[in-house]
Design an enzyme around this catalytic site. Sequence first.
Site, PDB file in Angstrom:
ATOM      1  N   GLY A 192       2.414   6.631   3.802  1.00 29.54           N
ATOM      2  CA  GLY A 192       1.330   6.043   4.619  1.00 29.54           C
ATOM      3  C   GLY A 192       0.526   6.756   5.824  1.00 29.54           C
ATOM      4  CD  GLU A 238       8.702   4.518  -0.640  1.00 30.43           C
ATOM      5  OE1 GLU A 238       7.533   4.162  -0.669  1.00 30.43           O
ATOM      6  OE2 GLU A 238       9.810   3.891  -1.126  1.00 30.43           O
ATOM      7  N   PRO A 239       6.401   9.744   1.990  1.00 33.92           N
ATOM      8  CG  PRO A 239       6.694  11.579   3.149  1.00 33.92           C
ATOM      9  CD  PRO A 239       7.358  10.536   2.455  1.00 33.92           C
ATOM     10  N   GLY A 240       3.069  10.548   0.533  1.00 39.71           N
ATOM     11  CA  GLY A 240       2.469  11.496  -0.456  1.00 39.71           C
ATOM     12  C   GLY A 240       1.291  12.144  -0.072  1.00 39.71           C
ATOM     13  CB  CYS A 271     -24.993   9.175 -17.236  1.00 41.12           C
ATOM     14  SG  CYS A 271     -25.335  10.602 -17.946  1.00 41.12           S
ATOM     15  CD  GLU A 272     -20.789   5.407 -13.338  1.00 36.19           C
ATOM     16  OE1 GLU A 272     -20.678   4.406 -12.349  1.00 36.19           O
ATOM     17  OE2 GLU A 272     -20.048   5.197 -14.203  1.00 36.19           O
TER      18      GLU A 272
HETATM   19  N1  LLP Z   1       5.236   4.311  -1.048  1.00 31.93           N
HETATM   20  C1  LLP Z   1       4.363   3.137  -1.555  1.00 31.93           C
HETATM   21  C2  LLP Z   1       5.262   2.164  -1.988  1.00 31.93           C
HETATM   22  C3  LLP Z   1       2.958   3.164  -1.978  1.00 31.93           C
HETATM   23  O1  LLP Z   1       2.660   2.326  -2.621  1.00 31.93           O
HETATM   24  C4  LLP Z   1       2.359   4.292  -1.648  1.00 31.93           C
HETATM   25  C5  LLP Z   1       0.784   4.328  -1.744  1.00 31.93           C
HETATM   26  C6  LLP Z   1       3.065   5.504  -0.862  1.00 31.93           C
HETATM   27  C7  LLP Z   1       4.294   5.092  -0.619  1.00 31.93           C
HETATM   28  C8  LLP Z   1       2.268   6.658  -0.249  1.00 31.93           C
HETATM   29  O2  LLP Z   1       1.526   6.571   0.538  1.00 31.93           O
HETATM   30  P1  LLP Z   1       0.794   7.753   1.275  1.00 31.93           P
HETATM   31  O3  LLP Z   1       1.792   8.459   1.964  1.00 31.93           O
HETATM   32  O4  LLP Z   1       0.162   8.750   0.126  1.00 31.93           O
HETATM   33  O5  LLP Z   1      -0.412   7.365   2.169  1.00 31.93           O
HETATM   34  N2  LLP Z   1      -5.463   6.269  -4.192  1.00 31.93           N
HETATM   35  C9  LLP Z   1      -5.542   5.878  -2.806  1.00 31.93           C
HETATM   36  C10 LLP Z   1      -4.169   5.833  -2.203  1.00 31.93           C
HETATM   37  C11 LLP Z   1      -3.339   4.807  -2.837  1.00 31.93           C
HETATM   38  C12 LLP Z   1      -1.914   4.668  -2.411  1.00 31.93           C
HETATM   39  C13 LLP Z   1      -1.022   3.648  -2.942  1.00 31.93           C
HETATM   40  N3  LLP Z   1       0.300   3.627  -2.440  1.00 31.93           N
HETATM   41  C14 LLP Z   1      -6.498   6.963  -2.060  1.00 31.93           C
HETATM   42  O6  LLP Z   1      -6.908   7.946  -2.853  1.00 31.93           O
HETATM   43  O7  LLP Z   1      -6.621   6.994  -1.170  1.00 31.93           O
END
Ligand code: LLP
Length: 421
Positions: free
Chosen positions: A239, A275-277, A346-347
């Site tokens: 997050g 759990e960083p993404g 097309c939107e």
């Molecule tokens: N752990 C869990 C359980 C999650 O649901 C998520 C993201 C993460 C970790 C990773 O979060 P991060 O570090 O990436 O913020 N598609 C959206 C973001 C959806 C995130 C969903 N869950 C966007 O493009 O902003």
Amino acid sequence: MDHFLYRDGRLFAEDVPLANIAAAVGTPFYCYSAATLTRHFRLFDEALEGMDHLICFAMKANSNLAVLKLLGDLGAGMDVVSGGEYRRARAAGVPGERIVFSGVGKTAAEMRLALESGIRQFNVESEPEMQALNDVALSLGKIAPITIRVNPDVDAKTHEKIATGRKQDKFGIPISRARAVYAHAATLPGLKVIGIDVHIGSQLTELAPFEAAFRKVADLTHVLRADGHDISRLDLGGGLGIPYERSNADPPLPRDFGAMVKATLGDLGCEIEIEPGRLIAGNAGVMVSAVIYVKQGEERDFLIVDAAMNDLVRPSMYGAHHDIVPLIEPAPGIEAHVYDVVGPVCESGDTFAKRRAMMPLSSGDLVAFRSAGAYGAVMSSEYNSRPLIPEVMVSGDHFAVIRARPTFDEMLNRDTIPEWL
Ligand code: LLP
């Protein structure tokens, strides 16, 4: 800091001019920097130094096998939310003991796959899921290690669609019911409770909501231990946000996050998982696109580029901002022109930016959408029958296509016309 910088007036990915990649693979395409991915992973690793920890990359942000292999080789675990992600993690060489399984709707088939092939833990999100996992584990003669995801009812102060920790959100069990649910879990012979999981949302730009949630987790740890549960692992979710607009105040850094984790949870003796993404992959990627036309409208000018909402959906889906920069550095003092940057779909929702001041551009010029390494390629589709765009990884002075652009035949051949038509 990332590795997409101008050198001698040209935008580079590490030591490769992005225009060279465009010439080789065509536009549009995604490009990731291996050095930036590595750097971002290490920032988290250093931030949690001194605590027993595992960084599980939330691979929903970017699940290309090459990206997973790079991070896995650095020691990362993976946070998966589907059987498909589990398979990708394994295909990239990540061992089961470094994979955590999150998500509100795990199916019995997904549970079976993970239990049979190896899993670190399931982050369970409801009592029906707990029961189902117990049944699957017993049918296989296994015991499933679990944390239970609690919903701490904290407002993450982020976009409505990506806030997950308020009581109206579908995630986790209410923290007020945690004692009862943990007591129930302890009676199920196919489960072994090992900890607590929490994730309050994505693209958080302040530490305060995290801290509020982690304090509740610390209190709950004491309560559950007193009830006799073995709480030895805390999964704190992901997050942490990234600066999409470089002009804005920057979100906290991983080291600030790490210091706060130590201050709130450090004395519990638990192993910490995060759990960083987005923070790992977001600014490690750009999407490069070419201007098709510059169209003068009655009220405004449109920059029509060859990428569209199907390739990068975040602006149309969340109103998200992505910096858009030309591959040729604007000369100092050049007067900006204001455009709406749009794709060919097309939107009207196929709009990347409204009234964006940029250097004047013309047909054939190349631009890079920054901060596109997370939730970019993974959220793309073939809407308007536009084939998925390729992904490229750069490391130093070389690059490789890590997902090729499909041919039109490949796209068409996935459909079948029944013989009775
Ligand atoms: N752990 C869990 C359980 C999650 O649901 C998520 C993201 C993460 C970790 C990773 O979060 P991060 O570090 O990436 O913020 N598609 C959206 C973001 C959806 C995130 C969903 N869950 C966007 O493009 O902003």
